[in-house]
Each structure stands twice: as C-alpha cells, then as structure tokens.
Design an enzyme around this catalytic site. Sequence first.
Site, PDB file in Angstrom:
ATOM      1  N   GLY A 189       6.179  -7.218   1.771  1.00 57.57           N
ATOM      2  CA  GLY A 189       7.457  -7.867   2.540  1.00 57.57           C
ATOM      3  C   GLY A 189       7.597  -9.159   2.566  1.00 57.57           C
ATOM      4  O   GLY A 189       8.427 -10.069   2.708  1.00 57.57           O
ATOM      5  N   ARG A 242      -6.855  -4.384   0.409  1.00 57.32           N
ATOM      6  CA  ARG A 242      -6.821  -5.324   1.380  1.00 57.32           C
ATOM      7  C   ARG A 242      -8.102  -5.667   2.251  1.00 57.32           C
ATOM      8  O   ARG A 242      -7.965  -6.749   2.555  1.00 57.32           O
ATOM      9  CB  ARG A 242      -5.557  -4.799   2.349  1.00 57.32           C
ATOM     10  N   GLY A 265       2.346  -4.475  -2.316  1.00 55.97           N
ATOM     11  CA  GLY A 265       2.948  -3.373  -2.080  1.00 55.97           C
ATOM     12  C   GLY A 265       2.612  -2.307  -3.017  1.00 55.97           C
ATOM     13  O   GLY A 265       1.815  -2.262  -3.677  1.00 55.97           O
ATOM     14  N   LYS A 321      15.432   0.749  -3.533  1.00 55.41           N
ATOM     15  CA  LYS A 321      16.846   0.500  -3.367  1.00 55.41           C
ATOM     16  C   LYS A 321      17.111  -1.002  -3.489  1.00 55.41           C
ATOM     17  O   LYS A 321      16.316  -1.972  -3.137  1.00 55.41           O
ATOM     18  CB  LYS A 321      16.934   0.761  -1.623  1.00 55.41           C
TER      19      LYS A 321
END
Length: 403
Positions: free
Chosen positions: A384, A35, A360, A204
């Site tokens: 996200g 990043r 991510g 998930k």
Amino acid sequence: MKTIDQLGDLRGKRVLVRSDFNVPLDGTTITDDGRIVAALPTLTKLLDAGARVVVTAHLGRPKPVDGFTFEEKYSLAPVTARLGELLGKPVALASDLTGESAQATVAGLGDGEIALLENVRFDPRETSKVDADREALAGELAGLADAFVSDGFGVVHRKQASVYDVAKVLPAAAGDLVLKEVESLSRATTDPQRPYAVVLGGSKVSDKLGVIANLLTKADRLLIGGGMVFTFLAAKGLPVGKSLLEEDQIETVKGYLTTAEANGVEIVLPTDIVAADSFAADSPHEVVAADAIPADKIGLDIGPDSGELFAAKLADAKTIAWNGPMGVFEFPAFADGTRAVAQGIIEATANGGFSIVGGGDSAAAVRRLGFDEAGFSHISTGGGASLELLEGKTLPGIAVLAD
C-alpha cells in the site's frame, strides 16, 4: 528525514521501534518471514549500539472492543519466536501493549536486549479516526521509551498512533528499512531513467485508480495483467467471459486509454489468456486469444505469448516498477505469467536496469516461485505504501519524520 545516527548515543536508552511484522500465517506457522528479515538491519544496529529495544507491530485485522482486546490468532507470539531465531538472542513478549506486563517487560531489559509488545491493533485507539484517542495511546507508548524509530514501511501511509502520533511526542528518526524504501521508490517517481516501464496486476482497477492516473504522466509503458486486465479488455469492447470485471470502472479505463494515447504512453495488454472452467487450482483450462475469451470461462492468468511480449517490453527498460501478479500465482497452473514477468525483470536488471518489486503479493510471488531476491534492485515490504508513493502522495508517517 532524521536518521538513527542523529538520535545520539543510545546506550542504555529505551528505543521504541515501529516495525511491520504483518506476516502470513498458517495457524501459528509463518509462511513468509520476509518482513521480519527486512527489519533485522535496523534492530541489529540498535542492539549493537546498546539500546534497550522495544518493538511495537501489528498482525492481521483484529477487531478490538473498548480497551485492549487479546485474540489468540493475532498474537505476535509466532513472530517473537522467529525474530529470536533470526537475531540469535532471546526476545521477550509482553502480554499486553502498555499495561503492567509491558511496563515490567521493558523495565527488565538490559543494554542490547529486545522485547515485543503485543499486537498494537488489539487497542482500538491505534486506528481511531479521533485524534485525541490516538494521541492518548501514543502518550502511553511514549512513556515506555526515550526515543522512537519508524521502521514499518508497510504502515507509513497510515495516520495511526504507533506510526504518526508517537513520532510527535518522542525524539524520532527513520529506520534503515524506511530510508532504503523511500530512496529506492523515489528513483521511480522522481526523474526516473528511461525507458520507464510499470507492470500493474492484482485483482481490481479500482485499487489502483490514482496510481494509473499519475503514471500516465510519468511512465513510458504500462503493462497490465492480473484480474484488472479484464476491465481494460472490456473497455476496448472485448468479451471477458466470467472473468473478474468492474463494470463501473469501464468508462474510467476508456479515459485512461485515451489519455495514454494523447501522452504517448504505451499500454501493453495481453494477447492471450489462460481461461479456466472455474476458480480452482485443478480447474480444466486452455489458452485462448485475449479477444476471444469464451462466455463460460474465467481468465486466471496471462498466456504464454503474453509472457513473452511483456518480457520483450521490459528488456530495454532502465527503470521498472512492478506491483501485482499477472494471475492466480498461488495455483501452479496459473503462475506462469507472473513467472515470466519476474524473469523478464531480472534479465532487464542484469542489463543495467533499476527494478522495484512493490511489496504485497508481488513480493510474495517472487519468494513463492523461487526467484533469487538479489536479482531485483529492491523488493518493497509495503504494498500500500509503495502504491501511494507511485501515486505521488505524501505519506503521513514519513512527513512527521522530516528534519
């Protein structure tokens, strides 16, 4: 969106830049500086233009109380040191956010010099749900600058003081990283070249409900791996042993399977699973059929046959979006599924496909497993934010930069 060029001559101007420096740390050692590297083009452009660059960023999830609350483990000191190394010039670090140190640090900058403010999340107003609180912090940040550049793609989906509110106070523009991210992700959300394949992993299903629902109207194929696959297998009536399972999402997933069939969207699930005795790097494990996971085993990766299947389903794709690893890639024994998908995407890209790695854990896996980042069309810095674009949402930090 407005661009840096539209801000005019920036020589001698103080430019506040919102970057995303939320890097992983082992103590004070940065374990992945991706990043920071991604922020360099925008920062270098501003410095070369003679701007006095003031960077604000966050790191981790500190829990401030009233007022600015410093926590050593979330300090931007390691980021400051690494940024200085990459830029090849000194980078000052204020010990606070908008107080005496910040004001003195900014006042001491010359043309083409750069400083960081301490972790913006040390101030509870940054993430406050109360508009007036965020606006007050934004006003203080704006007092340190003449213009604002939004370049932290990993936070543009957040309505936060240093992302959203400050852009309404100062002349504002998108940085080169944000422009590149939006342009690249738009290729996968607006009239993508087909076949359009999406690889979804991670732990998930509930983290990606909106994404899956949206993709069932857009993609040609959905390849499902990671911990979320076990809810899909359970929805088909298959045993999953001790694997991660969201029982409350089984009916939702059944609905996805029905919708996919009605829409002609191919759902690709693993044919075999690497099943272990426990969640541990050195756990004994074996490859089992996806429809025969033993009751006392936990699935930690897709199996070798599945890796070949997924690669084959990617081979002719002209647009590929990947978000989420196929297994616990941090453990070498359970990294082969993620490795197979990454290699399949690289080969499809070399054959003329356009590929996006959705930030991510996926981006971290690419680097940890030793792949050349140039083999992918675009590696996002915002997990996200990239998910919300794939979901079809409008991002607050982008909308506020509109012309």
